[in-house]
Design a protein around this motif. Structure first.
Motif, PDB file in Angstrom:
ATOM      1  N   LEU A 143      65.298 -51.364  71.807  1.00 12.14           N
ATOM      2  CA  LEU A 143      66.239 -52.044  70.907  1.00 12.14           C
ATOM      3  C   LEU A 143      66.878 -51.059  69.936  1.00 12.14           C
ATOM      4  N   HIS A 144      66.106 -50.057  69.513  1.00 11.03           N
ATOM      5  CA  HIS A 144      66.687 -49.007  68.672  1.00 11.03           C
ATOM      6  C   HIS A 144      67.806 -48.292  69.430  1.00 11.03           C
ATOM      7  N   TYR A 148      70.045 -51.472  67.288  1.00 13.44           N
ATOM      8  CA  TYR A 148      69.463 -52.457  66.374  1.00 13.44           C
ATOM      9  C   TYR A 148      68.397 -51.813  65.487  1.00 13.44           C
ATOM     10  N   SER A 149      68.503 -52.091  64.201  1.00 13.22           N
ATOM     11  CA  SER A 149      67.533 -51.547  63.244  1.00 13.22           C
ATOM     12  C   SER A 149      67.190 -52.555  62.157  1.00 13.22           C
ATOM     13  N   LEU A 463      64.824 -57.513  64.363  1.00 12.03           N
ATOM     14  CA  LEU A 463      65.751 -56.917  65.329  1.00 12.03           C
ATOM     15  C   LEU A 463      66.443 -58.003  66.150  1.00 12.03           C
ATOM     16  N   GLU A 466      69.094 -59.647  64.095  1.00 14.21           N
ATOM     17  CA  GLU A 466      70.283 -58.808  63.989  1.00 14.21           C
ATOM     18  C   GLU A 466      71.176 -58.990  65.210  1.00 14.21           C
ATOM     19  N   ALA A 467      70.559 -59.063  66.381  1.00 15.84           N
ATOM     20  CA  ALA A 467      71.322 -59.231  67.621  1.00 15.84           C
ATOM     21  C   ALA A 467      71.873 -60.649  67.756  1.00 15.84           C
ATOM     22  N   PRO A 513      73.584 -60.779  73.684  1.00 11.13           N
ATOM     23  CA  PRO A 513      73.573 -60.623  72.220  1.00 11.13           C
ATOM     24  C   PRO A 513      74.930 -60.931  71.593  1.00 11.13           C
ATOM     25  N   TYR A 517      76.641 -53.151  69.770  1.00  6.45           N
ATOM     26  CA  TYR A 517      77.154 -51.915  69.195  1.00  6.45           C
ATOM     27  C   TYR A 517      77.737 -51.047  70.307  1.00  6.45           C
TER      28      TYR A 517
END
Length: 609
Positions: A143-144, A148-149, A463, A466-467, A513, A517
């Motif tokens: 995920l990083h 995503y953070s 995370l 965030e998504a 998602p 990004y």
């Protein structure tokens, strides 16, 4: 001879007093609830609308003041007031307990007990490889890699206190803390003749209240300081030092609450203590600020006065902290809590509240087992981690004499029991001590406990939010994604629940998602923002690079004029930051641009007088 005998009221303990109603409010109740809803920030209202279908309910209405006034006339000294529980905690003369119980507006009186904690620190040899293994075990790194953070997600952490920011540990100097409060050593003010408890904002070491045993550089043993446990837990979530340590949700916004006491005010080392009303107050406070996920590595079970909660009380309905946790869930908050560690060799007697809550994500522990013959590794239940189940007795409505015993799987999930964490006693000031470059004080140490298992899962939840930001306020869907894709999702048990979560599988379970990004390079929130201008004003610009690259910083005013330029030069992949001294900059809105060889990153900052 005239002898004057002066007697003082003896207060033998703190109590919760719960009321039958909120004063049978007169007038338009809907209008009162609407007024209360107007006090919450938009992020809180949005989450509640998704979870409750409304911004507020009767539980948010204030406790009826005349009830509290009546208690005070009988010698009660209020400490904390809870809207959700419709009650007040405070000091009460022992001889007034029965009298208060008989008041027509009092539903129940319960003692507030000081509770022994169960999260020991277990030292192990330093090994960054172990931390990397933990992250990859749960596919957090995947995920990083997608960018995503935890950006845009608010995580609450309830613990003993926290050391972070400039001058603290290298992995904790860039955490974005948007709110903080100390419920252990709060301030007191006198208002209308009453002593009112007001949480202050010092969550780090506080002279005269917290106690730091010994002097540097000798003090880096476990629990040497009030804030050690919380700092280590926070590092698993928010820590970041390129090439050395990466937390699960290093880009999230943090709400920090100090709720546990480790040392008394004289500096005597005591059993780790927790007070239930501190946690409840912290939860209501964090929820009002729009918290999305709460990571709590504390638990309530064994009281100092030997009363405590029994295993039968671990039914998800009895413990006050569990009721508060369930109230937060009803308002759309994801509550993640440690299961506790084994006491007396009996895991089933070690589960702690609020981990018994039906909708609380309770986290157990696993450890790596190596086959002595084949050398193969496997993650198995750590026998030092508490196990379930939660046993609840239900009564059928048709026949009140007939009961149904319900066994609820706990823990819900499990994560690594042992983890690499920052050494909370390491400070940058060591480098300035004589011989500081040769001091054998490690930057990172190892520890064990479900305290450390918990932030991994809380971070994964952040995370996912965030998504999928539309899932804020929908804890059931996040829970379903985690449990449906965990390692034992088809065969859960009372030791590891549904197993070890897989962050990437949980992401895929939720579908495409909402936030994708395109670039893996990005700017994290600039802080402080807004900033007030003075000769010492400095802002921090954190950013993340997917690959090593050359970096330039440019800042433009609202008219497009270049006001600042810096050639940062070659920069390593990962999280980095630039410090910018504002100098005599004029108030206004400024655009920040970071140029790399491949991308242009933008942000804005508001400068005030």
């Amino acid at each position: 001879m005239l002898i004057i005998l002066m007697l003082s009221t003896v207060y033998n303990g703190r109590y919760w007093v719960f009321f039958t109603d909120k004063g049978n409010q007169k007038g338009n109740i809907s209008a009162q609830i609407e007024r209360v809803a107007g006090l919450y920030p938009s992020v809180t209202v949005e989450r509640r609308m998704k979870a409750m279908g409304k911004p507020a309910d009767r539980g948010d209405l204030p406790v009826y003041p005349p009830y509290i006034d009546s208690l005070k006339k009988l010698g009660f000294k209020p400490r904390y007031v809870s809207r959700w529980l419709n009650g007040v905690s405070g000091l009460l003369p022992e001889d007034m307990v029965n009298r208060i119980k008989k008041l027509p507006f009092v539903r129940e009186v319960k003692r507030v007990a000081t509770i022994g904690g169960c999260f020991p620190y277990i030292p192990k040899p330093l090994s960054y490889g172990k931390q990397e293994t933990n992250i990859k075990l749960m596919s957090i790194d995947k995920l990083h890699n997608l960018g995503y953070s935890g950006k845009g997600v608010r995580i609450g952490v309830f613990d003993t206190g926290f050391e972070y920011g400039e001058g603290a540990h290298e992995a904790l100097d860039m955490i974005d803390v948007i709110a903080k409060a100390d419920f252990v050593f709060p301030d007191t003010i006198v208002q209308d003749g009453d002593t009112i408890i007001v949480p202050d904002t010092i969550v780090s070491y506080e002279q005269g209240e917290d106690y730091r045993e010994g002097t540097y550089p000798n003090c880096y043993a476990p629990f040497c300081c009030q804030t050690d446990h919380g700092t280590m837990v926070l590092s698993i979530l928010a820590g970041y030092a390129a090439g050395s340590f990466i937390g699960v949700a290093f880009g999230a916004d943090y709400i920090l609450a100090k709720t546990e006491q480790v040392y008394d005010r004289e500096g005597h080392h005591v059993e780790l203590k927790v007070e239930e009303d501190n946690w409840i107050r912290a939860m209501e406070w964090a929820e009002s600020l729009g918290v999305d996920v709460v990571s709590s590595s504390v638990g309530y079970r064994d009281f100092q006065d030997t009363t405590g909660y029994s295993y039968a009380d671990m039914d998800g309905r009895t413990a006050l902290i569990t009721i508060a946790a369930e109230s937060a869930y009803a308002r759309g908050v994801i509550v993640v809590n440690a299961m506790g560690n084994v006491a007396g060799g009996a895991p089933e007697t070690s589960i702690v509240a609020p981990a018994d809550g039906e909708h609380v994500l309770s986290i157990g522990g696993v450890e790596m087992e190596i086959d002595s013959i084949t050398g193969d590794t496997e993650w198995v239940w750590c026998s030092e981690a508490a196990a379930g189940p939660v046993i609840r007795i239900d009564t059928f409505s048709i026949n009140p004499l007939e009961i149904d015993t319900v066994y609820i799987i706990k823990p819900d999930l499990a994560a690594p029991f042992y983890a690499q964490v920052v050494n909370p006693e390491w400070r940058t000031e060591f480098l300035n001590l004589p011989g500081g470059d040769t001091l054998s004080i490690p930057h990172y140490i190892s520890g064990g406990g479900t305290s450390f298992s918990t932030p991994y899962v809380a971070g994964i939840a952040a995370l996912l939010l965030e998504a999928f930001p539309s899932l804020k306020g929908n804890p059931d869907t996040i829970r379903l994604a985690l449990t449906s894709t965990a390692s034992r999702h088809s065969s859960p048990n009372y030791y590891v629940g549904y197993g070890v979560p897989d962050a990437l599988s949980a992401l895929n379970f939720l579908g495409e998602p909402e936030v994708v990004y395109k670039e893996k390079n990005y700017i994290l929130p600039v802080y402080p923002n807004p900033v007030r201008i003075n000769e010492n004003s400095v802002i921090t610009i954190p950013f993340v690079l997917d690959n090593n690259d050359y970096v330039q910083l440019k800042v433009y005013d609202s008219g497009g004029k270049l006001v600042y330029y810096k050639d940062v030069g070659f920069t390593l992949a990962g999280r980095n930051y630039i410090k910018w001294v504002l100098g005599d900059l004029r108030p206004g809105v400024y655009t920040i641009i970071i140029n790399t060889g491949f991308t242009r990153l933008r942000s804005r900052i508001f400068v005030l007088k």
